[in-house]
Design an enzyme around this catalytic site. Structure first.
Site, PDB file in Angstrom:
ATOM      1  N   HIS A  85      83.148  86.172 101.171  1.00 40.45           N
ATOM      2  CA  HIS A  85      84.206  86.432 102.265  1.00 40.45           C
ATOM      3  C   HIS A  85      85.527  86.873 101.515  1.00 40.45           C
ATOM      4  O   HIS A  85      86.006  86.308 100.426  1.00 40.45           O
ATOM      5  CB  HIS A  85      84.446  85.173 103.199  1.00 40.45           C
ATOM      6  CG  HIS A  85      85.127  85.647 104.289  1.00 40.45           C
ATOM      7  ND1 HIS A  85      86.388  86.078 104.416  1.00 40.45           N
ATOM      8  CD2 HIS A  85      84.483  85.762 105.764  1.00 40.45           C
ATOM      9  CE1 HIS A  85      86.720  86.159 105.754  1.00 40.45           C
ATOM     10  NE2 HIS A  85      85.686  86.095 106.473  1.00 40.45           N
ATOM     11  N   GLY A 166     108.634  83.126 100.050  1.00 36.97           N
ATOM     12  CA  GLY A 166     108.406  82.658  98.656  1.00 36.97           C
ATOM     13  C   GLY A 166     108.063  83.564  97.739  1.00 36.97           C
ATOM     14  O   GLY A 166     107.323  83.189  96.596  1.00 36.97           O
ATOM     15  N   VAL A 174     100.778  80.273  91.273  1.00 40.09           N
ATOM     16  CA  VAL A 174     100.166  81.439  92.232  1.00 40.09           C
ATOM     17  C   VAL A 174      98.862  81.497  91.713  1.00 40.09           C
ATOM     18  O   VAL A 174      98.008  81.788  92.699  1.00 40.09           O
ATOM     19  CB  VAL A 174     101.159  82.513  92.197  1.00 40.09           C
ATOM     20  CG1 VAL A 174     100.472  83.713  93.183  1.00 40.09           C
ATOM     21  CG2 VAL A 174     102.298  82.315  92.710  1.00 40.09           C
TER      22      VAL A 174
END
Length: 569
Positions: A85, A166, A174
């Site tokens: 996905h 952010g 990240v």
């Protein structure tokens, strides 16, 4: 004292569908928040993704979502994630969905606040999409997620593609958590319409008739002709009849029938019952019939209420009947039990949220005999204030009964809507007064709880005194609300005495008597509780309101009963 519940649904998608220990820790974070109920957890191994559904108060849902995102950020390392996905973060997408008592715009504002908090406190950059998008193009989830996780270093370095909240250069944090897309969207209903055919082609034809996208415009033969193109080379489409819908036709081996499978993406523009009627119309035009409807997943209660009212109005029948009766009309009208029994307690979000233990302890759920016996016991609650609220509910119920009998009276067919409106008003008043039955007892229990607080120190005594005064004020305001609501019953009973079915004239009179008992009984409770308030200005104001309502109720009951007796004579 608004009894309308504000309910929000949240359906976050987490980038983990294989490790049940991680999934369980995330859902534990959701369930750690009071006022939130976890409804469904759907992990997918091939997609390596889990869809979680929970509902609750707006504040509770936002807190649960915040905790779940934080837990997912701790446990899921996107550097090692692989699945079928599309995905961009440990929490990939996080939509807030209005269910009841709250608008899409309000959910959008909550989503923006949530995105800012996630970015600030969890240090997970967020994009805002759908109704909460800051930029028009970001309404589309695919635009926000373009390039997926692998494109994040490039996107974070580009001010035009950076997150809304952010934003910062790509770093190890990240790299681990990825980014999250937070938004607000309307409730989506997945529904299948059962057909009396096995033909997928015919089911598809109906789907193309109704879906918003419609079907390609063709040269010559509308079925086999070549699709026509516009000047830019795009296929020209003939729009379908239902806005905010997507649909296809398919055959289901399990049932041995074809279905029109539909997603209703805008239930305000195209409610379920409107889609049902239109699919029925298009099926009939093609020589087919819709034999029933299959709801996939959960629905808001208003979907069934709106449908039931719609079908009652088509029959010129009163809509001022109990909620359960309206729901039953919806179930039978759309054939929701065609393939298997449809149980609203398992399919309606509001019902799934109900606390069964709390509901079992509510006075309004006792039998008539049980209510009387509970009142007769030596405990001081339920007491006069509770009985006053119940008397008001009975008065409203009697006025509503006369309205419904009048709406369905032979020879009065052209007045059904007039009396249906009265019955709707009566049902609303009855519902509000029934809620006050338990609220009055709860008010008394708050006073008892305040008196039970510790008083060992001066600080304890001060806190206890303040709590007692707050509880006493509440216990004074609740019966005043009962008075105000019960007083509204007189208008209904007066109208029924004037205009209603003459065979039910006495019922309108008894309704007025019950309303007067409610106003005066609740007034006594206002006075006895106000006497314990230290704030005498507030106490005097509340008692003055009660006295005015008592005088008005006495006069209203006198006018109505004199009218009733005069007509009976």
């Amino acid at each position: 004292m608004n009894n309308d519940k504000r309910i929000v649904e949240c359906v976050p998608n987490f980038s983990e569908g294989r490790d049940m220990n991680i999934i369980r820790q995330i859902t534990d974070a959701v369930e750690s928040v009071e006022g939130v109920k976890l409804l469904n957890v759907d992990p997918g191994e091939a997609t390596n993704r889990t869809v979680v559904t929970f509902v609750g108060t707006p504040e509770g849902v936002c807190e649960a979502a915040f905790r779940a995102v934080g837990k997912a950020g701790e446990l899921i390392d996107m550097r090692r994630h692989h699945g079928a996905h599309p995905r961009m973060g440990a929490t990939d997408v996080l939509p807030l969905i209005p269910v009841s008592g709250i608008t899409l715009e309000e959910c959008a504002a909550l989503a923006r606040q949530l995105a800012e908090r996630i970015a600030t406190e969890h240090r997970i950059p967020c994009y805002c999409y759908e109704a909460s998008a800051y930029r028009p193009e970001r309404k589309n989830l695919a635009v926000c997620r373009a390039g997926e996780y692998e494109a994040l270093p490039e996107k974070l370095a580009d001010p035009d593609r950076a997150p809304d909240c952010g934003a910062r250069p790509y770093d190890e944090g990240v790299a681990r958590t990825g980014c999250t897309v937070v938004g607000a969207r309307d409730f989506l209903i997945a529904v299948n319409y059962n057909l009396n055919t096995t033909s997928t082609r015919r089911a598809n034809a109906i789907a193309f008739d109704v879906r918003e996208k419609g079907r390609p415009k063709r040269e010559g033969n509308p079925i086999t002709g070549k699709p026509m193109k516009d000047a830019d080379g795009r296929t020209i489409m003939i729009p379908g009849t239902l806005k905010g819908t997507k649909a296809i036709g398919w055959y289901i081996d399990e049932y041995g029938i074809a279905q029109v499978s539909m997603n209703i993406t805008d239930i305000n523009t195209t409610p379920l019952h409107v889609a049902f009627d239109e699919v029925c119309r298009c099926a009939q035009n093609r020589g087919l019939r819709v034999t029933g409807t299959e709801i996939v997943g959960l629905i808001p209660k208003r979907t069934l209420i709106d449908a039931g009212r719609y079908f009652l109005e088509k029959q010129h029948r009163s809509t001022g009947i109990p909620e359960q009766d309206i729901i039953n009309i919806a179930i039978h009208s759309m054939g929701l039990s065609d393939l298997r029994p449809f149980n609203p307690r398992e399919k309606v979000i509001e019902f799934l949220m109900e606390d069964d233990e709390k509901k079992a302890g509510q006075l309004v759920n006792l039998t008539v005999k049980g209510f009387a016996e509970e009142t007769s016991r030596e405990s001081p609650a339920p007491g006069g204030g509770t009985i006053a609220a119940y008397m008001g509910a009975l008065g409203a119920a009697l006025g509503t009964m006369v309205a419904n009998l009048s709406s369905h009276k032979a020879g009065w067919d052209d007045r059904w809507h007039e009396f249906s409106q009265y019955a709707d008003r009566g049902q609303t008043l009855m519902t509000r007064l029934l809620a006050l039955v338990d609220e009055d007892t709860e008010a008394f229990n708050r006073i008892m709880a305040a008196f039970a607080l510790p008083k060992a120190t001066e600080a304890d005594k001060a806190a206890r005194s303040e709590a007692i005064q707050a509880a006493t004020l509440y216990a004074t305001e609740v019966p005043l609300q009962t008075m105000k609501t019960a007083y509204e019953v007189f208008a209904l009973c007066r109208a029924m005495a004037d205009e209603g079915n003459p065979n039910s004239l006495s019922d309108a009179g008894v309704g007025a008597l019950a309303a007067r008992a409610a106003v005066l009984g609740a007034g006594m409770n206002v006075k006895i509780n106000a006497a314990s308030l230290k704030d005498r200005d507030t106490a005097d104001r509340l008692v003055a309101e009660a006295d005015a309502l008592i005088a008005q109720a006495n006069q209203a009951e006198k006018d109505i009963t004199e009218k009733v007796f005069a007509k009976l004579a």
